[in-house]
Design a protein around this motif. Structure first.
Motif, PDB file in Angstrom:
ATOM      1  N   LEU A  26       0.805  -1.217   0.000  1.00 41.25           N
ATOM      2  CA  LEU A  26       0.000   0.000   0.000  1.00 41.25           C
ATOM      3  C   LEU A  26       0.839   1.267   0.000  1.00 41.25           C
ATOM      4  O   LEU A  26       0.435   2.285  -0.572  1.00 41.25           O
ATOM      5  CB  LEU A  26      -0.945   0.010   1.215  1.00 41.25           C
ATOM      6  CG  LEU A  26      -2.050  -1.060   1.227  1.00 41.25           C
ATOM      7  CD1 LEU A  26      -2.970  -0.867   2.417  1.00 41.25           C
ATOM      8  CD2 LEU A  26      -2.860  -1.044  -0.060  1.00 41.25           C
ATOM      9  N   LEU A  29       1.434   2.942  -3.411  1.00 40.24           N
ATOM     10  CA  LEU A  29       0.351   3.434  -4.253  1.00 40.24           C
ATOM     11  C   LEU A  29       0.616   4.872  -4.671  1.00 40.24           C
ATOM     12  O   LEU A  29       1.216   5.641  -3.917  1.00 40.24           O
ATOM     13  CB  LEU A  29      -0.986   3.376  -3.499  1.00 40.24           C
ATOM     14  CG  LEU A  29      -1.500   2.004  -3.055  1.00 40.24           C
ATOM     15  CD1 LEU A  29      -2.859   2.152  -2.376  1.00 40.24           C
ATOM     16  CD2 LEU A  29      -1.595   1.041  -4.220  1.00 40.24           C
ATOM     17  N   LEU A  73      -0.626  -4.484  -7.439  1.00 42.79           N
ATOM     18  CA  LEU A  73      -1.634  -3.586  -7.994  1.00 42.79           C
ATOM     19  C   LEU A  73      -0.977  -2.835  -9.153  1.00 42.79           C
ATOM     20  O   LEU A  73      -0.026  -2.073  -8.946  1.00 42.79           O
ATOM     21  CB  LEU A  73      -2.114  -2.595  -6.927  1.00 42.79           C
ATOM     22  CG  LEU A  73      -2.833  -3.196  -5.721  1.00 42.79           C
ATOM     23  CD1 LEU A  73      -3.041  -2.135  -4.648  1.00 42.79           C
ATOM     24  CD2 LEU A  73      -4.178  -3.793  -6.123  1.00 42.79           C
ATOM     25  N   TYR A 112      -6.564  -2.498   0.204  1.00 39.56           N
ATOM     26  CA  TYR A 112      -6.789  -1.514  -0.858  1.00 39.56           C
ATOM     27  C   TYR A 112      -8.283  -1.223  -1.027  1.00 39.56           C
ATOM     28  O   TYR A 112      -8.703  -0.063  -1.037  1.00 39.56           O
ATOM     29  CB  TYR A 112      -6.201  -1.997  -2.190  1.00 39.56           C
ATOM     30  CG  TYR A 112      -6.651  -1.149  -3.354  1.00 39.56           C
ATOM     31  CD1 TYR A 112      -6.106   0.111  -3.565  1.00 39.56           C
ATOM     32  CD2 TYR A 112      -7.658  -1.590  -4.212  1.00 39.56           C
ATOM     33  CE1 TYR A 112      -6.544   0.906  -4.614  1.00 39.56           C
ATOM     34  CE2 TYR A 112      -8.085  -0.803  -5.266  1.00 39.56           C
ATOM     35  CZ  TYR A 112      -7.543   0.444  -5.458  1.00 39.56           C
ATOM     36  OH  TYR A 112      -7.983   1.235  -6.488  1.00 39.56           O
ATOM     37  N   ARG A 116      -9.288   2.804   0.150  1.00 42.34           N
ATOM     38  CA  ARG A 116      -8.933   3.739  -0.917  1.00 42.34           C
ATOM     39  C   ARG A 116     -10.098   4.679  -1.208  1.00 42.34           C
ATOM     40  O   ARG A 116     -11.089   4.298  -1.830  1.00 42.34           O
ATOM     41  CB  ARG A 116      -8.555   2.954  -2.165  1.00 42.34           C
ATOM     42  CG  ARG A 116      -7.854   3.767  -3.241  1.00 42.34           C
ATOM     43  CD  ARG A 116      -6.476   4.194  -2.843  1.00 42.34           C
ATOM     44  NE  ARG A 116      -5.742   4.727  -3.991  1.00 42.34           N
ATOM     45  CZ  ARG A 116      -4.592   5.373  -3.902  1.00 42.34           C
ATOM     46  NH1 ARG A 116      -4.032   5.562  -2.722  1.00 42.34           N
ATOM     47  NH2 ARG A 116      -3.990   5.828  -4.987  1.00 42.34           N
TER      48      ARG A 116
END
Length: 210
Positions: A26, A29, A73, A112, A116
């Motif tokens: 994470l 990101l 991701l 996520y 998010r």
């Protein structure tokens, strides 16, 4: 879907689309500055092929014969100036992967999806030949609990007879009606024939702009 909205979506996806980055955790990101649309689904559901079909690119997302290849991701920027991002998520439910790897994927996906704020819509991909599996239902429950809106998208619809497809859509529609975060519209698609791709593009655009 109106002709006007379908054309706007077509033009948007015909414009610049670029791979941005892969995020294994994470903290990697990108900054949450624009809306995001996430593609989630069981391993081997045809996620990469569908992303390539939606974006009208052959190799934007890496399709693989090996289920579970996507372990991070993967982010794609849509539009210049940037309009929104597509997020290719690790496939879930891949039984042959090492257990610690499956655990890491699950935590990454769960954290996520639940945390998010710019995530506008999750597309939960379901193989039209098999319908909903328990692992899909687990993800649906998680999205319900997190109040994250999601669309159920059938992949490989060309592999099923029209009468069987209609029954599958009807069954999934009835099940989706029991889930508060599920969008009522079920979208059958085929990456090979292009069926349903225009509708999916429009649904994505409307989710981003709503």
């Amino acid at each position: 879907m109106t002709e006007e909205s379908a054309e706007r979506a077509r033009k948007l996806f015909a414009g610049p689309i670029e791979f941005l980055k892969s995020a294994p955790q994470l903290q990697h990101l990108p900054a949450p500055t624009v809306p995001e649309i996430a593609f989630a689904g069981r391993s081997n559901v045809g996620k990469s092929s569908l992303i390539n079909a939606v974006t009208n690119r052959n190799k934007l997302a890496r399709a693989s014969n090996t289920p579970g290849r996507t372990q991070e991701l993967n982010y794609f920027d849509v539009g210049k100036p940037l309009v929104f991002r597509l997020v290719d998520m690790p496939g879930y439910g891949f039984a042959e992967a090492p257990k610690d790897m499956v655990k890491r994927w699950r935590f990454l996906i769960n954290d996520y999806l639940r945390g998010r704020q710019v995530l506008k819509r999750t597309l939960v991909l379901v193989d039209a030949r098999h319908g909903l599996k328990d692992v899909d239902r687990d993800v649906m429950k998680m999205l319900d609990n997190a109040a994250v809106s999601y669309h159920l998208v059938l992949t490989k619809a060309d592999k099923v007879k029209p009468t069987e497809l209609a029954k599958t859509v009807e069954a999934i529609q009835a099940e989706a009606a029991k889930h508060p975060a599920a969008h009522p519209l079920i979208l059958p698609t085929s990456s090979e024939t292009g069926d349903g791709i225009a509708e999916l593009r429009t649904a994505i655009m409307e989710a981003v702009t709503s």
